[in-house]
Scaffold this active site. Structure first.
Site, PDB file in Angstrom:
ATOM      1  N   ARG A   1       5.396  -8.476  19.786  1.00 28.05           N
ATOM      2  CA  ARG A   1       5.552  -9.771  20.438  1.00 28.05           C
ATOM      3  C   ARG A   1       4.381 -10.675  20.036  1.00 28.05           C
ATOM      4  NH1 ARG A   1       2.818  -6.545  23.528  1.00 28.05           N
ATOM      5  NH2 ARG A   1       1.423  -7.204  25.149  1.00 28.05           N
TER       6      ARG A   1
ATOM      7  N   ASN B   1       0.819  -1.204   0.000  1.00 25.79           N
ATOM      8  CA  ASN B   1       0.000   0.000   0.000  1.00 25.79           C
ATOM      9  C   ASN B   1       0.860   1.264   0.000  1.00 25.79           C
ATOM     10  OD1 ASN B   1      -2.392   1.584   0.144  1.00 25.79           O
ATOM     11  ND2 ASN B   1      -3.387  -0.032   1.329  1.00 25.79           N
TER      12      ASN B   1
ATOM     13  N   GLY C   1      -0.881  -1.547   8.788  1.00 21.54           N
ATOM     14  CA  GLY C   1      -0.418  -0.188   8.540  1.00 21.54           C
ATOM     15  C   GLY C   1       0.471   0.355   9.642  1.00 21.54           C
TER      16      GLY C   1
ATOM     17  N   HIS D   1      23.515   2.080  12.472  1.00 23.23           N
ATOM     18  CA  HIS D   1      24.700   2.875  12.794  1.00 23.23           C
ATOM     19  C   HIS D   1      25.084   2.602  14.247  1.00 23.23           C
ATOM     20  CE1 HIS D   1      23.746   5.141   9.156  1.00 23.23           C
ATOM     21  NE2 HIS D   1      22.522   5.244   9.614  1.00 23.23           N
TER      22      HIS D   1
END
Length: 190
Positions: A184, A83, A146, A113
């Site tokens: 989880r 999407n 989403g 990083h």
């Protein structure tokens, strides 16, 4: 080793390397062209996606806008739907299996990083910061809700659903519902 070989091996690499910068500019041009297409231009969209990605599966679909670093490190299986506003930072490989659904605003990160600022920056303008990247793998028949963020090195098993708004910091097994921050396992899906 080239910087790209280092990148794909999970080693520290120079993101300002000429080959990587050329790949970056190529991906920007292709994603810009994708964003300018009319929604009826499916054949041209598939041609551009086949050129952008390392693999583009039959009957898969991406809504624009879509963003990626290089594109060539992304492999998408058949019959997938991605999407709007997806961000794939493919500094290492991102593999998405067949029949996978990805909701709006999903972000998949492969780069990382050093945590300490003193270790992150080099002081060299030609190689300003330290970066390494780990692959992300998403199985077949997965649904990513989403606004999910998937961090470097994560594997998500076949048949799993990741709830909207989750931050996936570690591997998730097959055939489960997982959600939260950090994500989880909530229960098995049978």
């Amino acid at each position: 080793m080239t910087e790209r070989e280092k990148l794909l091996s999970g080693l520290e690499y120079n993101s300002r390397d000429e080959e990587l910068i050329a790949m970056y500019h190529r991906a920007r041009a292709l994603t810009k062209s994708l964003g300018e297409l009319d929604s009826h231009q499916a054949d041209e969209k598939n041609r551009l996606l086949g050129e952008l990605f390392g693999a583009w599966g039959e009957a898969s679909w991406i809504e624009t806008p879509f963003w990626c670093d290089y594109g060539q490190h992304v492999r998408i299986g058949k019959n997938c739907f991605i999407n709007v506003n997806a961000v794939f930072l493919d500094c290492n490989t991102i593999t998405i299996g067949d029949n996978t659904l990805i909701g709006p605003n999903v972000q998949i990160y492969t780069p990382s990083h050093p945590l300490k600022a003193g270790e992150r920056f080099t002081g060299d303008p030609a190689f300003p910061f330290r970066t390494s990247a780990q692959p992300v793998s998403i199985g077949n028949n997965v649904w990513i809700g989403g606004n999910v963020v998937i961090l470097p090195g994560v594997t998500i098993g076949d048949g799993t659903t990741i709830g909207a708004g989750s931050i996936v910091t570690g591997d998730i097994p097959a055939n489960v519902l997982a959600l939260g921050q950090p994500c989880r396992v909530i229960r098995a899906l049978e």
